[in-house]
Design an enzyme around this catalytic site. Sequence first.
Site, PDB file in Angstrom:
ATOM      1  CE  LYS A   1      -0.496  -0.099   4.930  1.00  0.00           C
ATOM      2  NZ  LYS A   1      -1.507  -0.013   6.110  1.00  0.00           N
TER       3      LYS A   1
ATOM      4  CE1 TYR B   1      12.364  32.465   0.134  1.00  0.00           C
ATOM      5  CE2 TYR B   1      12.476  30.328   0.047  1.00  0.00           C
ATOM      6  CZ  TYR B   1      12.271  31.539  -0.700  1.00  0.00           C
ATOM      7  OH  TYR B   1      12.001  31.315  -1.790  1.00  0.00           O
TER       8      TYR B   1
END
Length: 647
Positions: free
Chosen positions: A334, A543
């Site tokens: 999965k 940043y």
Amino acid sequence: MEALQRWAAYHRSKYEGSVIAITGSNGKTVVKEWFAQLWDSQKNGKLFRSPRSYNSQLGVALSLLMIEGDERVAFIEAGISQPGEMERLRQMIRPNVGVLTNIGDAHLQNFSSTAELESEKMLLFADCPLLIKADCTIQDINSQNLDLVLSIYRKLGLHHKPQQEIESLAMRLEIKEGINNSTIINDSYINDLASLTIALDYQNRLPKQRRVLIFSELEGGDYAQAAAIIARNNLDLFVGIGEGVFENRALFPTQSYFYKTTGDFFNLFDNKLISDSTILLKGSRKFAFEKISAHLSAKSHTTFMEVDLEQMAENLNRHRALLAKDCRTMAMVKANSYGSGSVEVAAMLERQKVDYLAVAYTDEGVTLRNGGIKTPIVVLNADPASYDAMVEANLEPEIYSLSSLLSFISTTRRYGLSSYPVHIKLDTGMHRLGFLENEIGELHKIISNQSYIKVASIFSHLAAADDPAQDEFTEGQIAKFRTMASELPAALWHICNSAGIERFPQAHFDMVRLGIGLYKDAISLKTRIVQIKNIAKDETIGYGRWGVAHKGMRLAILPIGYADGLNRRLGRGVGKVNVNGALCPIVGNVCMDTVMVDVSKVDCIEGDEAVIFGNSPAVEQVAAWLDTISYEVLTSVSSRIKRVYIN
């Protein structure tokens, strides 16, 4: 290196089991791995074998140091590239049993003749009481390798599993996504007749597409034989590169293209010809097939996830060894096989003959079916809205409530089906999906009064199997499961996940589910340094100016960011990246597409590899930095990162 080899020789001297040493021009890894696949651990005891192709001066030393001492047999692969190397390997290995595969033209560049090469290889067996040689009268290379494996078992009096369990091994293969909806199998290491046969056999076993072979000039060998091998495989397209293959082009299929150089291929070949194809790149290193691989790859992103399918197979078989002979295995694929790529992993598991695959949602199962997967597939989060698609793709639903049961019975009735397999989920304490104890009576009544479905398995999920402090709760879950399942029609029972397999053998029942244990140590996330710069003291980085050079700093920029799955919380020194063996802290904030790393204490250059997770730091360490679990780290890696599959 000399000190490491002395240590390895000493470690070998303390080992009392049998040491088998194998060498030869071709087939060493195949014979070793086939021997391991047929090994019957219940009758023979424990086996050690060299990992992958660890056959060099370094690889042999590392292999010997991995021997734990309680193995009955240690199978060591030895390879050489120049005169004088084999004596050093012999002093380390000191085999009791020698195995010699065929001697050919592979790796001949530093030897004057095949006779000199064979003489050097035979030094490994100078003091060896038993030597077993390949029967070179057997023309088919796979048959020759199998005969050699069985000869080893026979002459040593060892038990082996049925030979049908052998799976062909592709040597040094990478599998990755290509342009124009293609799949690339990269075997650009050596090109001779033996490895060509093996690689084509591997290509035939992959999910069916058009099959293309891009082939370089042979390293020794007969072009007529090569053409005959290729003809037997009924390729859709053949591309030959090199003067030798160009001169012999009349021998090859009519649907073929020929180029004297790799450069000519780049300039003249129409890439549209390989659309919707599985492309085998079979070339020797001097033809720079790695450049063809890069040219045909779907993504040019420098960052990639490396998926070691061989390690996954080892993990699978290590867990299988803990089970009773008749206990089945369901493998969890999965979430895109925990981020590693669903079809490629499922194809490997199918070759390993797992009994079931499990996905979370119907569309994941449909993807596997479209990729050619035939193994039974269970859908764990089966949504009634997708039942039609499930039936059309022959997927088997988890049934977890009375409403889902009635809805699926209605679907099978509409399709005129009977005895359609379903899997009943019981809630024994996890309190996610599943039937509660007070619903078992009604569940049994509905199942017993219809013929549209049949119960293939009954299962539950352990909430804390990995936590010894909660073993009392886990044992209570197991006891409750026994009671609830006993009130339902006979079917396969399963409750153990990866941790449960290892810690609760009394709860293996009829089947186990292998999830994260399948992927351990098999997935790495890597990138490369694209720029290095020197930052002056007190300059800021990134940043928000959160990164600060408190003294002069050497800064490496990596092309990976939070859009690729590098969690933003790893910034500001929380996370570290491995550059040339050293863990280097992340500086400032993680950006969308890039991250900055302090490499002031590391000798590195632009283009060097940087490991986000793999051997070091392990994915578990990255998860610890984030205060999460490894599942989240693995499944967060973006689909824009290409997956490279190593066999």
